[in-house]
Design an enzyme around this catalytic site. Sequence first.
Site, PDB file in Angstrom:
ATOM      1  N   GLY A  91      -3.491  -7.710   8.298  1.00 46.69           N
ATOM      2  CA  GLY A  91      -2.860  -7.872   9.480  1.00 46.69           C
ATOM      3  C   GLY A  91      -1.528  -7.610   9.281  1.00 46.69           C
ATOM      4  N   GLY A 107      -0.665  -3.462   3.897  1.00 49.31           N
ATOM      5  CA  GLY A 107      -0.639  -2.210   3.981  1.00 49.31           C
ATOM      6  C   GLY A 107      -0.184  -0.606   4.740  1.00 49.31           C
ATOM      7  N   SER A 108      -0.503  -1.560   5.696  1.00 49.04           N
ATOM      8  CA  SER A 108       0.121  -0.201   7.288  1.00 49.04           C
ATOM      9  C   SER A 108       1.383  -0.113   7.022  1.00 49.04           C
ATOM     10  CB  SER A 108      -0.718  -0.483   8.102  1.00 49.04           C
ATOM     11  OG  SER A 108      -2.549  -0.074   7.785  1.00 49.04           O
ATOM     12  N   GLY A 139      -5.519  -2.787   8.533  1.00 48.73           N
ATOM     13  CA  GLY A 139      -5.044  -2.253   9.363  1.00 48.73           C
ATOM     14  C   GLY A 139      -4.624  -1.786  10.702  1.00 48.73           C
ATOM     15  N   LYS A 156      -7.704   1.202  -4.925  1.00 50.07           N
ATOM     16  CA  LYS A 156      -9.190   0.579  -4.247  1.00 50.07           C
ATOM     17  C   LYS A 156     -10.349   1.482  -4.653  1.00 50.07           C
ATOM     18  CE  LYS A 156      -6.700  -0.910  -0.223  1.00 50.07           C
ATOM     19  NZ  LYS A 156      -7.116  -2.860   0.054  1.00 50.07           N
ATOM     20  N   ASP A 166       1.005  -1.247  -0.171  1.00 49.10           N
ATOM     21  CA  ASP A 166      -0.098  -0.152   0.266  1.00 49.10           C
ATOM     22  C   ASP A 166       0.371   1.271  -0.197  1.00 49.10           C
ATOM     23  OD1 ASP A 166      -2.283  -1.758   0.160  1.00 49.10           O
ATOM     24  OD2 ASP A 166      -3.168  -0.593   2.542  1.00 49.10           O
TER      25      ASP A 166
END
Lengths: 297, 189
Positions: free
Chosen positions: A217, A238-239, A156, A85, A28
Amino acid sequence: MELDKLRFGTELLKRGFAKMQKGGVIMDVTTAEQAIIAEEAGAVAVMALHAVPADIRKMGGVARMADPKIIQEIIDSVTIPVMAKVRIGHFVEAQILEAIGVDMIDESEVLTPVDEFHVIKSKFTVPFVCGARNLGEALRRIKEGAAMIRTKGEAGTGDVREAVRHMNLIMGQIRTLEGMNEAELTMTARDIQADYTLVCECAEMQRLPVVNFAAGGIATPADAALMMQMKADGVFVGSGIFKSENPSVMARAIVDAVNNYDDPTKLFEISKGLGDPMKGIDIGTIPEEEKLQVRGW
Amino acid sequence: MIGFQGAVSEHVSAMERALAGRGSVVEVRRSGVVPDCDGLVLPGGESTTISRHLDRTGTGEEIKHAAGSGVPIMATCAGLVIISSEVERETRFEPLGLLDVKVKRNAFGSQRESFEADIDVAGFQSPYHAVFIRAPAITDRSDRVEVLAKVDGLTVAVREENLIGLAFHPELTTDLRFHDIFLDLVREG
């Protein structure tokens, strides 16, 4: 060779594109600078969005497709594929992303859904990836035209628990199909609300008929290797990267971990001294109605 | 089979079908394996990613050495970019410089412009159904490089002695004619 003899947007091309991502890490990013860091680290693709899922959780409000200007800047800054997205059911956001020229669209529960129905993805030239928590959900998305599936996990959070649970469920449900006769496969297709032909394909191949990544996650090299050992074809992070203390070091370590997922000695070297991973949220503390994974069906 | 990333399992099963029991395929994900191989395949995937793995593991040097000693190599899509001598408008990526061609990445555009087409290939009796996914193309080559196929004026398949470079994906279809050419080279070696 005349150009009008070429065929575009076929299922083979869409699923083939996803196959080229196998064994890779998709990261991301929210800016062109982050996209360059991801590419340098060895990401196979980047996912453009306006904020990483951990920030989307914190900010609240309606989460939408990223600003097309930023997506365009990201496309111009890297040579690896760029994905972006759209909200579940928002086919116009998808049309806009196709017009920009993104390589793949993620119809994502991380953004705020606009419809109980998902986008009919087979109508598009660009391939789609969609999240799933179980086999039925994965096959419903594939029936709509998704060329790639990812576990939903719980985006997230930096807590890989839900991604593990979803991967276990999908793989476990596929295993139970082995040896079933036609009647049993028919019953299963009805029970899990999935297309009978796709259920038969899974029974036969003993895997999903499209590429299946882990997501939601993943925050450390060990998390990524865990998902690979559970037979994921690759991972989305992602994060986990840009919320860690040292994003470029973490990004490279996760890429190396995916490549050496079955070699604990290498994983030990890869995992050393990376700085703090993202702080994260224990999923057990998130109320059911605040979970992103329950969006979509 | 250089197996760091990409359509590796598809390439392995296509090669196993072409071999029909007359040899075995190993996936290479670390150094020390390439020197024992009679032929090498560089699959499609993401060239930037694969090339980083080749650098980090030292496998890239092993491939260069093998190519120099005449080991046949079939490189498809990203693999073609990796074994080329020069990549257009690229400063951050260094190819292995085995095949004397200049390539352009994503020569036909983004995934939206990916396509399937029946192409004429030099030496084939009938058209070949080729799958182009964000495909590169060869924009320049030395005289030693033989052109096998073109699409819309762009070169998409070449051969230079022991090296075969394809811009498309023979592992995604059932037509094994390119695999057969490659395996003939391996047997001659």
